[in-house]
Write a protein that holds these residues in place. Structure first.
Motif, short mmCIF file in Angstrom:
data_model
loop_
_atom_site.label_atom_id
_atom_site.label_comp_id
_atom_site.label_asym_id
_atom_site.label_seq_id
_atom_site.Cartn_x
_atom_site.Cartn_y
_atom_site.Cartn_z
N HIS A 134 -52.51 33.80 -73.42
CA HIS A 134 -53.94 33.79 -73.15
C HIS A 134 -54.27 32.47 -72.48
N VAL A 135 -55.48 32.36 -71.96
CA VAL A 135 -55.94 31.12 -71.32
C VAL A 135 -57.21 30.69 -72.03
N ASN A 136 -57.07 29.70 -72.89
CA ASN A 136 -58.22 29.20 -73.66
C ASN A 136 -58.95 30.33 -74.38
N GLY A 137 -58.16 31.23 -74.96
CA GLY A 137 -58.71 32.34 -75.73
C GLY A 137 -58.99 33.60 -74.93
N LYS A 138 -58.94 33.54 -73.61
CA LYS A 138 -59.19 34.71 -72.77
C LYS A 138 -57.88 35.48 -72.58
N THR A 139 -57.90 36.77 -72.89
CA THR A 139 -56.72 37.61 -72.73
C THR A 139 -56.65 38.18 -71.32
N PHE A 140 -55.50 38.74 -70.97
CA PHE A 140 -55.22 39.02 -69.57
C PHE A 140 -55.80 40.33 -69.05
N ASP A 141 -56.60 41.01 -69.87
CA ASP A 141 -57.37 42.14 -69.36
C ASP A 141 -58.69 41.69 -68.76
N GLU A 142 -59.02 40.40 -68.88
CA GLU A 142 -60.27 39.90 -68.30
C GLU A 142 -60.21 40.02 -66.78
N PRO A 143 -61.31 40.46 -66.14
CA PRO A 143 -61.30 40.69 -64.68
C PRO A 143 -60.93 39.45 -63.87
N GLU A 144 -61.20 38.26 -64.38
CA GLU A 144 -60.92 37.05 -63.60
C GLU A 144 -59.44 36.85 -63.31
N PHE A 145 -58.57 37.51 -64.10
CA PHE A 145 -57.13 37.35 -63.89
C PHE A 145 -56.55 38.39 -62.93
N LEU A 146 -57.29 39.45 -62.64
CA LEU A 146 -56.75 40.52 -61.80
C LEU A 146 -56.27 40.02 -60.44
N PRO A 147 -56.98 39.10 -59.76
CA PRO A 147 -56.45 38.61 -58.49
C PRO A 147 -55.07 37.95 -58.61
N ILE A 148 -54.80 37.33 -59.75
CA ILE A 148 -53.48 36.73 -59.97
C ILE A 148 -52.42 37.82 -60.05
N TRP A 149 -52.72 38.87 -60.81
CA TRP A 149 -51.74 39.96 -60.95
C TRP A 149 -51.51 40.65 -59.60
N LYS A 150 -52.58 40.84 -58.85
CA LYS A 150 -52.44 41.46 -57.53
C LYS A 150 -51.58 40.61 -56.61
N ALA A 151 -51.82 39.30 -56.65
CA ALA A 151 -51.05 38.39 -55.80
C ALA A 151 -49.58 38.38 -56.20
N ARG A 188 -47.25 38.32 -78.62
CA ARG A 188 -46.72 39.18 -77.57
C ARG A 188 -47.24 40.59 -77.71
N ALA A 189 -47.43 41.06 -78.95
CA ALA A 189 -47.99 42.40 -79.15
C ALA A 189 -49.43 42.47 -78.63
N VAL A 190 -50.21 41.41 -78.88
CA VAL A 190 -51.58 41.38 -78.37
C VAL A 190 -51.59 41.37 -76.85
N THR A 191 -50.66 40.63 -76.25
CA THR A 191 -50.58 40.59 -74.79
C THR A 191 -50.20 41.95 -74.22
N PHE A 192 -49.23 42.62 -74.84
CA PHE A 192 -48.90 43.98 -74.41
C PHE A 192 -50.14 44.86 -74.46
N ALA A 193 -50.92 44.74 -75.54
CA ALA A 193 -52.13 45.55 -75.68
C ALA A 193 -53.15 45.22 -74.60
N ALA A 194 -53.29 43.93 -74.28
CA ALA A 194 -54.27 43.54 -73.26
C ALA A 194 -53.91 44.14 -71.90
N PHE A 195 -52.65 44.01 -71.51
CA PHE A 195 -52.22 44.57 -70.23
C PHE A 195 -52.33 46.09 -70.20
N THR A 196 -52.03 46.72 -71.35
CA THR A 196 -51.98 48.18 -71.40
C THR A 196 -53.37 48.79 -71.57
N PHE A 197 -54.03 48.49 -72.68
CA PHE A 197 -55.37 49.03 -72.91
C PHE A 197 -56.35 48.58 -71.85
#
Length: 318
Positions: A134-151, A188-197
């Motif tokens: 996470h980034v300062n408590g923000k998990t990776f399903d937050e829209p602000e990270f999508l450009p990173i994943w796309k890149a 890691r389980a929470v991160t899997f959930a963030a990316f998946t859900f």
């Protein structure tokens, strides 16, 4: 038989020289670099000698997670990242047949993160990046990270996920090293959930995400995640299929410290999704990784070869 390790860390020599001389290094101190572990002070030559003793042919080196520094100003974190990444790049240039690199990037600023990822992948030839859960408590399903994943998807860059700092287990139980032994796999389980859900893997179907420590409790808990998806509408907001259908969209290192757990992981995600990861040089590493994998009675030779080198050779072009 080759062996390629995706999960091997480094404490930058430039950081060590500065802080051990009493100088400032981007506001970081000697407490940040895991210098209590003498292996973190080793030179690249000492690293290679230890790799030889372990039977590891190639390490994909990442800077220790203490250097994420996501809570600092993005300009400071970017400067830290560039120094760390440049040193790993030099290691890969000095020993191109033995070392490859994963970068660290300033995840708190998507624009800066993409710029540094582009630099290290397209200019320096590194294989991707290691980031936290996470980034300062923000998990990776937050829209602000999508450009990173796309890149990263567009670049073909690997995203290796490894916790940094405190974990879910830290506050609840500060004793017994539960911060690591329970906290790391829980993160890691929470991160899997963030990316998946969160629908990230649907939006970025070619994104190469590697979950360290065998993906934590993701496989063991997948039945409950599926049940939640079946009975709770909020679990179906972003995805039209159950979470178990996404298990084989990720990659996982083999760092389970348990043969039955590794066998379960393979059976759930497929042997083509499991790679060698040792956590060198931490005390929680696999002591003799190649010997351990080769000695596993529940794996056949083809499966052992896939974990030890074939999967990473194909994924990273090594």
């Amino acid at each position: 038989m080759r062996s390629i390790d995706i999960h091997a860390h480094s404490t930058p020599q430039c950081f060590q020289r500065a802080v051990l001389a009493g100088n400032d290094w981007h506001g970081m101190t000697s407490a940040d670099g895991e210098l209590f572990n003498p292996r973190n002070a080793w030179t690249p030559e000492q690293r290679l000698a230890d790799m030889d003793s372990l039977g590891v042919d190639i390490q994909v080196v990442s800077t220790n997670a203490g250097f994420y520094q996501y809570d600092k100003d993005a300009a400071v974190t970017t400067a830290i990242a560039k120094d760390c990444n440049d040193e790993i790049y030099q290691m890969t240039m000095d020993y191109p047949d033995r070392l490859a690199g994963l970068a660290t990037i300033p995840m708190q600023d998507a624009t800066a993160a993409i710029a540094e990822l582009d630099r290290v992948v397209n200019q320096l030839g590194m294989k991707g990046t290691m980031i936290g859960d996470h980034v300062n408590g923000k998990t990776f399903d937050e829209p602000e990270f999508l450009p990173i994943w796309k890149a990263a998807e567009q670049m073909g860059a690997v995203i290796f996920i490894h916790q940094g700092g405190q974990t879910i287990g830290s506050e609840r139980q500060p004793r017994y090293h539960v911060r690591n032994t329970i906290g790391n796999p829980s993160e890691r389980a929470v991160t899997f959930a963030a990316f998946t859900f969160g629908g990230v893997m649907d939006k970025c179907p070619d994104l190469k995400v590697i979950l360290a420590h065998g993906g934590g409790y993701a496989c063991f808990g997948i039945g409950r995640m599926d049940r939640g998806w079946q009975v709770r509408s909020e679990a179906r907001v972003n995805i039209e299929q159950p979470p178990s259908n996404y298990l084989d969209k990720f990659y996982y290192d083999c760092l389970t410290h348990s043969e039955p757990a590794l066998r379960m992981l393979i059976d759930y995600v497929g042997i083509d999704r499991v790679v060698l990861g040792t956590d060198w040089p931490a005390d929680m590493r696999i002591d003799w990784p190649v010997s351990w994998v080769m000695g596993l009675g529940s794996l056949n030779l083809e499966e052992k070869e896939a974990i030890l080198w074939k999967n990473l050779e194909s994924m990273l072009g090594l």
